[in-house]
Design a protein around this motif. Structure first.
Motif, mmCIF file in Angstrom:
data_model
loop_
_atom_site.group_PDB
_atom_site.id
_atom_site.type_symbol
_atom_site.label_atom_id
_atom_site.label_comp_id
_atom_site.label_asym_id
_atom_site.label_seq_id
_atom_site.Cartn_x
_atom_site.Cartn_y
_atom_site.Cartn_z
ATOM 1 N N VAL A 1 52.804 11.892 26.620
ATOM 2 C CA VAL A 1 53.523 13.123 26.244
ATOM 3 C C VAL A 1 53.007 14.300 27.080
ATOM 4 O O VAL A 1 53.779 15.105 27.608
ATOM 5 C CB VAL A 1 53.325 13.421 24.733
ATOM 6 C CG1 VAL A 1 53.936 14.776 24.367
ATOM 7 C CG2 VAL A 1 53.951 12.324 23.899
ATOM 8 N N LEU A 2 51.670 14.313 27.244
ATOM 9 C CA LEU A 2 51.049 15.400 27.998
ATOM 10 C C LEU A 2 51.519 15.416 29.444
ATOM 11 O O LEU A 2 51.902 16.463 29.987
ATOM 12 C CB LEU A 2 49.525 15.238 27.936
ATOM 13 C CG LEU A 2 48.756 16.556 27.955
ATOM 14 C CD1 LEU A 2 49.045 17.350 26.695
ATOM 15 C CD2 LEU A 2 47.262 16.287 28.095
ATOM 16 N N SER A 3 51.513 14.202 30.058
ATOM 17 C CA SER A 3 51.939 14.170 31.471
ATOM 18 C C SER A 3 53.426 14.503 31.592
ATOM 19 O O SER A 3 53.849 15.138 32.561
ATOM 20 C CB SER A 3 51.626 12.829 32.155
ATOM 21 O OG SER A 3 51.638 11.783 31.262
ATOM 22 N N LEU B 1 49.579 7.271 23.351
ATOM 23 C CA LEU B 1 50.858 8.003 23.475
ATOM 24 C C LEU B 1 50.644 9.447 23.977
ATOM 25 O O LEU B 1 51.439 9.960 24.748
ATOM 26 C CB LEU B 1 51.570 8.008 22.117
ATOM 27 C CG LEU B 1 53.002 8.599 22.136
ATOM 28 C CD1 LEU B 1 53.978 7.657 22.835
ATOM 29 C CD2 LEU B 1 53.481 8.885 20.716
ATOM 30 N N TRP B 2 49.535 10.076 23.491
ATOM 31 C CA TRP B 2 49.311 11.476 23.845
ATOM 32 C C TRP B 2 49.271 11.758 25.349
ATOM 33 O O TRP B 2 49.912 12.700 25.810
ATOM 34 C CB TRP B 2 48.037 12.011 23.184
ATOM 35 C CG TRP B 2 48.336 12.510 21.805
ATOM 36 C CD1 TRP B 2 47.915 11.980 20.635
ATOM 37 C CD2 TRP B 2 49.176 13.616 21.478
ATOM 38 N NE1 TRP B 2 48.422 12.659 19.577
ATOM 39 C CE2 TRP B 2 49.224 13.684 20.064
ATOM 40 C CE3 TRP B 2 49.915 14.534 22.213
ATOM 41 C CZ2 TRP B 2 49.960 14.644 19.396
ATOM 42 C CZ3 TRP B 2 50.642 15.490 21.551
ATOM 43 C CH2 TRP B 2 50.666 15.545 20.147
ATOM 44 N N PRO B 3 48.523 10.912 26.105
ATOM 45 C CA PRO B 3 48.497 11.168 27.564
ATOM 46 C C PRO B 3 49.895 11.147 28.164
ATOM 47 O O PRO B 3 50.221 11.926 29.050
ATOM 48 C CB PRO B 3 47.648 10.024 28.122
ATOM 49 C CG PRO B 3 46.876 9.501 26.967
ATOM 50 C CD PRO B 3 47.647 9.777 25.735
#
Ligand code: ADP
Length: 258
Positions: free
Chosen positions: A5-7, A1-3
């Protein structure tokens, strides 16, 4: 999920930057267009007084001024009016040059008598038809330490506007000086056309003019108030405006006490 949110945030950031950049480019373009309009308008306006001065001067030289004193005086008065117009145009060009290069002449601080200051500034307008400038000084010590020419130009510009944007025959203007523990306040109140709320944030921008009311009959280039603001920056001053369309405007200058 983090990638993910980051993108998402990265895309948001890039879009934000592009949007800001776009706004800056548009603003620059708009300023460029306004500046070009200013140059072409002012060049055009320079032509008329120069043509009139050339013609009257030729006439004076041809018929020999001393033979007809009445005619000579008429011609000389005409020339004086045109020279005033030229002076106004040159002042505008100089104001723009100074604004662009940020090179207002520096002055030394001087102790200025407030009554004398108001008298000098008011005298420039006292001969104009219908102009009534009422002054009031409500301060304990009628002297302030400032750069006098800068302050005179600020007040003259504001009085000039107050007169220009009051279409009635009687142009009543109140110029009041008050104080707080830290500031002197110069309040210029007119009873003219006023300014719509939507325009208030922009009137201090270079070239900005309100495209309403009797504007088309009022000459100007939208430089006066930006000049005022840049001068006030130099003398530790700020300016605020309150205005009601149809009822008039109040410009308040605050100068930090030194
Ligand atoms: P100019 O008067 O040459 O257009 P300024 O920078 O002095 O330029 O003023 C910007 C605009 O703000 C004016 O065009 C006018 O629309 C508005 N304005 C300024 N002073 C007044 C005033 N006292 N009453 C009404 N409108 C004003």
């Amino acid at each position: 999920l983090w990638p993910l949110v980051l993108s998402f945030f990265l895309i948001l950031l890039i879009t934000g930057c592009i949007w800001i950049l776009w706004r800056i480019i548009i603003r620059q373009k708009k300023l460029e267009t306004m500046k070009n309009d200013f140059i072409s308008n002012i060049t055009h306006e320079l032509k008329t007084p120069v043509a009139i001065l050339t013609a009257t001067n030729e006439a004076l030289l041809t018929f020999g001024g001393s033979k007809d004193p009445e005619k000579t005086e008429r011609y000389l008065r005409l020339e004086q009016d045109e020279l005033h117009k030229l002076q106004g145009l040159v002042d505008n060009i100089m104001a723009l040059t100074r604004l662009e290069h940020n090179d207002e002449p520096q002055e030394t601080l001087e102790l200025v008598s407030i009554p004398m200051l108001l008298k000098t500034v008011g005298a420039r307008f006292s001969g104009l038809p219908g102009v009534q400038i009422q002054t009031a000084i409500q301060v304990a010590r009628e002297e302030l330490l400032t750069q006098p020419a800068a302050l005179r130009t600020v007040l003259s510009n504001l009085l000039d506007n107050a007169i220009k944007y009051t279409p009635s025959d009687v142009k009543k203007i109140m110029l009041t000086v008050t104080e707080s523990p830290q500031h002197y306040r110069f309040i210029i109140r007119d009873y003219g056309i006023g300014i719509d709320k939507a325009h208030l944030p922009y009137i201090f921008d270079k070239f900005y003019r309100v495209s309403q009311g009797n504007l088309h009959t009022v000459k100007g280039y939208g430089l006066g108030l930006s000049h005022v603001k840049s001068l006030l920056n130099r003398i530790n001053g700020t300016i605020n405006v309150d205005s009601v369309p149809g009822q008039g405007s109040t410009f308040t200058i605050e100068l930090a006490k030194r």
